[in-house]
Enzyme design. Structure first.
Site, PDB file in Angstrom:
ATOM      1  N   ARG A   1     -10.072 -11.541   1.982  1.00 13.42           N
ATOM      2  CA  ARG A   1     -10.975 -12.537   1.388  1.00 13.42           C
ATOM      3  C   ARG A   1     -10.324 -13.917   1.346  1.00 13.42           C
ATOM      4  O   ARG A   1     -11.024 -14.936   1.370  1.00 13.42           O
ATOM      5  CB  ARG A   1     -11.420 -12.078   0.007  1.00 13.42           C
ATOM      6  CG  ARG A   1     -10.316 -11.996  -1.045  1.00 13.42           C
ATOM      7  CD  ARG A   1     -10.682 -11.111  -2.221  1.00 13.42           C
ATOM      8  NE  ARG A   1     -10.679  -9.695  -1.849  1.00 13.42           N
ATOM      9  CZ  ARG A   1     -10.936  -8.704  -2.687  1.00 13.42           C
ATOM     10  NH1 ARG A   1     -11.216  -8.981  -3.960  1.00 13.42           N
ATOM     11  NH2 ARG A   1     -10.909  -7.467  -2.297  1.00 13.42           N
TER      12      ARG A   1
ATOM     13  N   LYS B   1       0.837  -1.190   0.000  1.00 14.72           N
ATOM     14  CA  LYS B   1       0.000   0.000   0.000  1.00 14.72           C
ATOM     15  C   LYS B   1       0.881   1.252   0.000  1.00 14.72           C
ATOM     16  O   LYS B   1       2.011   1.225   0.510  1.00 14.72           O
ATOM     17  CB  LYS B   1      -0.873   0.040   1.260  1.00 14.72           C
ATOM     18  CG  LYS B   1      -1.928  -1.039   1.366  1.00 14.72           C
ATOM     19  CD  LYS B   1      -2.690  -0.883   2.677  1.00 14.72           C
ATOM     20  CE  LYS B   1      -3.728  -1.981   2.864  1.00 14.72           C
ATOM     21  NZ  LYS B   1      -4.868  -1.822   1.943  1.00 14.72           N
TER      22      LYS B   1
END
Length: 507
Positions: free
Chosen positions: A360, A286
């Site tokens: 996920r 990120k």
């Protein structure tokens, strides 16, 4: 210091406290009920301020009146806070929470003790027990502050310590007392979730979060199962373990078990919380600003733990399982790479398109574990996608599901609890974006419909089990204060919704 609440019978004008909290609906020119009694004790002062336009009853019009006891003979409170309720036809139970929270925040630095009437239980027509519960929830959540790491003078400021919830009718006291007790329990649980999300990642490691879960389990008599990485690998949880392999801190897989209906094992609901204690993005790193709030990427797990604390207090007749796949997502030398392929617990192969789509992956194996252990219904909660914020802003969590009945139960629980939620579709066009040329599915469908493709991915592992996914990325943490739990930092959402859902499913 935690706020202490107690229910009592009496006349609010005769109870000594630093502040008495009363209310007024918009458009009322002559107050009645408890507010009217206070007005009469003050020689019509509230009516005068209404006539002058200072007190309007509009939402947000909250007026503090100083009432020195030497001036108003026989009037015990030192101040009166008149809370505007807004229009009577628009008033509901969530407004009670909000008003109570705002009052607690307003009085927190100037009062040690306060006494409140039960907003909405008079001409508002609300049930006394539910209104008392909402007052307690709002006050406990509204008085929250996360300042354990501050050594400045601010930490020594006087804070509200005691709130008396007063009722004049003897017959209603048991209901009010019960409501206050329930509200304190649910408010405390939401604050626990906030504490966990607000903790820095160097303090709340996977091991530390595991220990909190174990403590909640032990305090409430839950079964507690903790799986090591080796045990997870032996079960085939390569998606979860792949995320964990870049961190030096060992991952923890926690399963809490509440048996509310032990003779009927199929009467169950599984709550699965994404529990990434820090998300750097892995090798798909990120940008620096994108990491600032990533200590809170375990907000789903925090809400599930808070909900389990409420379950332990309410003891509903249903079996409740909580699963937390806890790990960091770090770019260490052993980190998984974009382009890797892993096999999940349910046997499906996943191409790693983006290591920053890690939550996920952990949920994939958590759902596989739940299904392998007899899950009848699954609800997962996750700070999953920035796309949910783009789609819905910061007022609503995104909801997806494969079972309309379970989705409705979740949405009804959210409405009862005051959590904003909005259902989004699982359409065939978006699902195609997750196709992989070399595996069964890839873990990212790209930017378009990002929250939808993430939900589609998770649905691959829910398979035919009734399932709901709640994406709380936009509502788990907020940057500014906006009423009740919307103080800057963690909100604790949707802790109370999950508990309300469990109770509704218990019937």
């Amino acid at each position: 210091m935690a706020l202490r609440l107690q229910a009592m019978r009496g006349d609010i004008a005769q109870i000594a406290s630093d502040a008495a909290i009363v209310n007024l609906f918009q458009g009322v020119t002559s107050p009645g009920g408890a507010t009217g009694a206070v007005d009469r004790a003050l020689g019509g002062l509230i009516s005068e301020l209404i006539a002058d336009g200072e007190i309007t009853g509009k939402r947000g019009n909250n007026v503090l009146i100083h009432t020195p006891t030497d001036r108003y003979d026989g009037f015990a409170p030192k101040r009166v806070l008149v809370m505007g309720l807004g229009k009577s036809e628009e008033f509901g139970i969530d407004d009670v929470r909000e008003i109570s929270a705002v009052a607690a925040q307003r009085l927190s630095s100037i009062s040690e003790t306060a006494t409140t009437i039960i907003h909405g239980a008079g001409i508002g027509g609300l049930d006394a027990q539910e209104a008392a519960k909402a007052i307690a929830e709002g006050a406990v959540v509204g008085a929250y502050a996360f300042d354990k790491y501050k050594t400045s003078s601010k930490t020594s400021e006087q804070r509200l310590e005691t709130l008396n919830v007063v009722e004049f009718d003897d017959a209603k006291i048991p209901l009010v007392r019960s409501g206050v007790g329930l509200g304190v329990s649910t408010g405390d649980a939401q604050n626990l979730a906030r504490d966990l999300v607000n903790e820095p990642a160097n303090v709340l490691s996977p091991e530390a979060m595991r220990d909190v879960a174990k403590q909640i389990g032990e305090e409430n008599g839950f079964g507690v199962r903790v799986l090591s990485i080796d045990e997870c690998l032996a079960m085939g949880m390569n998606a979860f373990c792949g995320v964990a392999q870049g961190s030096q801190r060992p991952a923890q897989f926690v399963h809490l078990i509440y048996e509310g209906d032990p003779t009927n094992s199929s009467n169950n609901v599984w709550l699965v919380g994404k529990s990434i204690t820090f998300d750097s993005g892995g090798l798909s790193l990120k940008p620096p600003r994108g990491m600032v709030t990533m200590k809170g990427d375990m907000g789903g797990g925090a809400a599930v733990l808070g909900a389990m604390k409420i379950v332990g207090a309410l003891k509903p007749r249903i079996n409740v399982h909580a699963v937390l796949p806890i790990t960091e997502n770090m770019p260490g030398g052993g980190a998984q790479r974009p382009g890797d392929v892993v096999k999940a617990m349910n046997g499906k192969y996943i191409e790693i398109d983006n290591t920053d789509a890690e939550g996920r992956l952990t949920l994939a194996d958590a759902l596989g574990y739940a299904r392998a252990n007899g899950a009848a219904r699954i609800v997962d909660v996750a700070t999953l996608t920035g796309a949910a914020r783009v789609a819905l802003g910061t007022g609503n969590a995104a909801v997806f599901g494969n079972d309309d009945g379970l989705v409705k139960s979740v949405m009804d629980a959210a409405e009862t609890s005051g959590d904003g939620m909005w259902r989004l579709p699982l359409d065939a066009t978006s699902k195609r974006l997750n196709r992989s040329s070399i595996a069964d599915v890839k873990n990212s469908g790209g930017a378009p419909a990002g929250s939808i493709t993430a939900a589609h991915f998770i649905s691959e592992f829910a398979e035919d089990t009734p399932w709901v996914h709640i994406d709380i990325a936009a509502v788990s943490m907020v940057t500014g204060s906006r009423g009740m739990f919307r103080t800057a930092g963690a909100t604790g959402a949707p802790t109370r919704t999950l508990a309300s859902l469990v109770v509704s499913l218990a019937g």
